[in-house]
Design an enzyme around this catalytic site. Structure first.
Site, PDB file in Angstrom:
ATOM      1  N   HIS A  63       5.459 -13.244   7.372  1.00 39.66           N
ATOM      2  CA  HIS A  63       5.542 -13.944   8.662  1.00 39.66           C
ATOM      3  C   HIS A  63       6.218 -13.032   9.685  1.00 39.66           C
ATOM      4  O   HIS A  63       6.687 -11.942   9.347  1.00 39.66           O
ATOM      5  CB  HIS A  63       6.261 -15.290   8.533  1.00 39.66           C
ATOM      6  CG  HIS A  63       7.689 -15.218   8.105  1.00 39.66           C
ATOM      7  ND1 HIS A  63       8.075 -14.809   6.848  1.00 39.66           N
ATOM      8  CD2 HIS A  63       8.846 -15.511   8.765  1.00 39.66           C
ATOM      9  CE1 HIS A  63       9.392 -14.862   6.746  1.00 39.66           C
ATOM     10  NE2 HIS A  63       9.873 -15.275   7.903  1.00 39.66           N
ATOM     11  N   HIS A  65       8.988 -13.196  11.572  1.00 38.56           N
ATOM     12  CA  HIS A  65      10.423 -13.072  11.816  1.00 38.56           C
ATOM     13  C   HIS A  65      10.907 -11.664  11.503  1.00 38.56           C
ATOM     14  O   HIS A  65      10.466 -11.030  10.542  1.00 38.56           O
ATOM     15  CB  HIS A  65      11.193 -14.115  11.014  1.00 38.56           C
ATOM     16  CG  HIS A  65      11.104 -15.486  11.609  1.00 38.56           C
ATOM     17  ND1 HIS A  65      11.297 -16.646  10.887  1.00 38.56           N
ATOM     18  CD2 HIS A  65      10.835 -15.894  12.893  1.00 38.56           C
ATOM     19  CE1 HIS A  65      11.162 -17.697  11.682  1.00 38.56           C
ATOM     20  NE2 HIS A  65      10.870 -17.269  12.901  1.00 38.56           N
ATOM     21  N   ASP A  67      13.455 -10.108  10.242  1.00 40.69           N
ATOM     22  CA  ASP A  67      14.005  -9.613   8.978  1.00 40.69           C
ATOM     23  C   ASP A  67      12.918  -9.379   7.934  1.00 40.69           C
ATOM     24  O   ASP A  67      13.205  -8.896   6.832  1.00 40.69           O
ATOM     25  CB  ASP A  67      15.077 -10.564   8.436  1.00 40.69           C
ATOM     26  CG  ASP A  67      14.589 -11.992   8.224  1.00 40.69           C
ATOM     27  OD1 ASP A  67      13.749 -12.452   9.006  1.00 40.69           O
ATOM     28  OD2 ASP A  67      15.069 -12.660   7.277  1.00 40.69           O
ATOM     29  N   HIS A  68      11.677  -9.676   8.298  1.00 35.41           N
ATOM     30  CA  HIS A  68      10.544  -9.432   7.395  1.00 35.41           C
ATOM     31  C   HIS A  68       9.561  -8.390   7.940  1.00 35.41           C
ATOM     32  O   HIS A  68       8.663  -7.982   7.215  1.00 35.41           O
ATOM     33  CB  HIS A  68       9.798 -10.734   7.123  1.00 35.41           C
ATOM     34  CG  HIS A  68      10.611 -11.736   6.378  1.00 35.41           C
ATOM     35  ND1 HIS A  68      10.480 -11.959   5.024  1.00 35.41           N
ATOM     36  CD2 HIS A  68      11.600 -12.562   6.798  1.00 35.41           C
ATOM     37  CE1 HIS A  68      11.345 -12.883   4.642  1.00 35.41           C
ATOM     38  NE2 HIS A  68      12.039 -13.268   5.702  1.00 35.41           N
ATOM     39  N   HIS A 142       7.204 -23.243   7.480  1.00 24.05           N
ATOM     40  CA  HIS A 142       8.380 -22.588   8.063  1.00 24.05           C
ATOM     41  C   HIS A 142       8.318 -22.779   9.571  1.00 24.05           C
ATOM     42  O   HIS A 142       7.387 -23.408  10.099  1.00 24.05           O
ATOM     43  CB  HIS A 142       8.389 -21.107   7.657  1.00 24.05           C
ATOM     44  CG  HIS A 142       9.664 -20.390   7.967  1.00 24.05           C
ATOM     45  ND1 HIS A 142      10.907 -20.871   7.604  1.00 24.05           N
ATOM     46  CD2 HIS A 142       9.902 -19.212   8.603  1.00 24.05           C
ATOM     47  CE1 HIS A 142      11.840 -20.031   8.005  1.00 24.05           C
ATOM     48  NE2 HIS A 142      11.254 -19.009   8.619  1.00 24.05           N
ATOM     49  N   ASP A 212       9.250 -17.129   3.679  1.00 19.74           N
ATOM     50  CA  ASP A 212      10.181 -18.217   3.976  1.00 19.74           C
ATOM     51  C   ASP A 212       9.440 -19.543   3.917  1.00 19.74           C
ATOM     52  O   ASP A 212       8.317 -19.677   4.426  1.00 19.74           O
ATOM     53  CB  ASP A 212      10.812 -18.007   5.352  1.00 19.74           C
ATOM     54  CG  ASP A 212      11.784 -16.838   5.364  1.00 19.74           C
ATOM     55  OD1 ASP A 212      11.947 -16.200   4.314  1.00 19.74           O
ATOM     56  OD2 ASP A 212      12.372 -16.572   6.430  1.00 19.74           O
ATOM     57  N   HIS A 271      16.444 -13.377  -0.980  1.00 17.76           N
ATOM     58  CA  HIS A 271      16.593 -13.811   0.421  1.00 17.76           C
ATOM     59  C   HIS A 271      17.821 -14.714   0.571  1.00 17.76           C
ATOM     60  O   HIS A 271      17.757 -15.831   1.058  1.00 17.76           O
ATOM     61  CB  HIS A 271      15.315 -14.541   0.869  1.00 17.76           C
ATOM     62  CG  HIS A 271      15.193 -14.728   2.352  1.00 17.76           C
ATOM     63  ND1 HIS A 271      15.678 -15.834   3.008  1.00 17.76           N
ATOM     64  CD2 HIS A 271      14.615 -13.948   3.297  1.00 17.76           C
ATOM     65  CE1 HIS A 271      15.395 -15.757   4.291  1.00 17.76           C
ATOM     66  NE2 HIS A 271      14.758 -14.603   4.498  1.00 17.76           N
TER      67      HIS A 271
END
Length: 325
Positions: A63, A65, A67-68, A142, A212, A271
């Site tokens: 996805h 976001h 941090d990914h 999410h 997530d 995570h």
């Protein structure tokens, strides 16, 4: 058959002991590997894990976001500066391709290899990455569109038909070795084709790597015949209830209950919120999961490496305990 190397196991932000999300997956029969998520700093972790960007076959982004995915463009640029020529598959939300294309325009980025973007949101079939691995997707729940990746691996097991070899009176030794290697041999004035004396069995294993997700039950159908699930466990249940539903993450309890309900043999949690990045915090999350899940449970650390063998048995082959504060 498959090796999993964790390059980042923190949620949201990196800490001194854990980087943000990144997972390398490699088939034992090949130097090629795939990357699931590429948070900021992932390329440093790749170097430390002694993985080669030349052998990277595909990148899957769960996805949008940061941090990914914030490490993706830098990683692609470094591969280009390393003179990569082979095409690279990127399975990701369409916004990732848009971000990459704008970044190329605004930063004068040129890659000497082609990138084949596949929109994860419209993917309806499995992607055959190479002869051994195919990837399919499962939609999750999410704050933004998020996906899990099902990794299916195959391996052919070749075994000489000993009964037939004895019937043909072919002596053990070099002739058996040549036949095992796929060569035809001459015996008693006749040519024996290796295919006629080799039994081939194709072995299959399957793993799911989740993005997530606050509804683990969405993976129920996909978890049939799955040997290991790798899923986020951002909070414990008490913290999740305190922060509320807005973050849309799972607790250790939620994932453990789901894994137990579908009889998963192996579960790896990752995570983790930075609030748990110490010995007591991780013990708390593990203890909560163990209350509800009775299969083989692992709590991932950066640089931990696991192997899933041809029989679907998971073992930890390298343990990198982070230094605690």
């Amino acid at each position: 058959m498959l090796q999993f190397t964790f390059l980042g196991t923190s949620s949201g932000v990196p800490t001194l002991t854990r980087n943000v999300s990144g997972l390398a997956i490699q088939h034992n029969n090949s130097k090629e590997w795939i990357l699931i998520d590429a948070g900021e700093g992932t390329q440093h972790r790749i170097q430390q894990a002694k993985l080669s960007l030349q052998n990277l076959k595909a990148i899957c982004i769960t996805h949008v976001h940061g941090d990914h995915c914030y490490g993706l463009v830098g990683l692609l640029a470094s591969a280009g500066m390393g003179a990569r020529k082979e095409p690279l598959i990127v399975i990701a939300p369409k916004e990732i391709q848009q971000w990459f294309e704008v970044t190329c325009q605004l930063t004068d980025l040129y890659l000497p290899y082609s990138v084949e973007f596949i929109d994860v949101g419209t993917l309806t079939h499995a992607v055959q990455v190479n002869d051994e691995i195919q990837i399919s997707t499962i939609a999750l729940h999410h704050r933004v569109a998020s996906y899990a990746f099902a990794i299916e691996a195959t391996q052919q097991h070749k075994k000489l038909n000993l009964e037939l070899l004895n019937t043909l009176q072919i002596p053990k030794g070099k002739l058996w070795g040549d036949l095992q290697q796929g060569k035809s041999v001459e015996w008693n004035d006749q040519v024996v084709d290796s295919k006629s004396v080799i039994n081939i069995t194709t072995l299959h294993i399957k793993a799911i790597v989740s993005g997530d997700n606050d509804q683990p039950e969405l993976l129920k159908a996909a978890c049939e015949n799955v040997h290991v699930l790798i899923h986020e466990s951002t909070y414990n249940q008490a913290t999740l209830e305190k922060v509320g539903a807005a973050p849309m993450h799972s607790s250790a309890k939620m994932v453990a209950e789901f894994a137990q309900s579908v009889s998963l043999p192996n579960l790896i949690l990752t995570h983790f919120s930075p609030r748990y990045h110490h010995e007591n915090g991780m013990a708390e999350l593990k203890q909560e999961a163990q209350q509800f899940y009775h299969g083989q449970l692992f709590m991932a650390n950066d640089f931990d490496c696991y192997e899933l063998n041809v029989n679907g048995e998971l073992s930890q082959i390298h343990f990198a305990k982070p230094k605690e504060k």
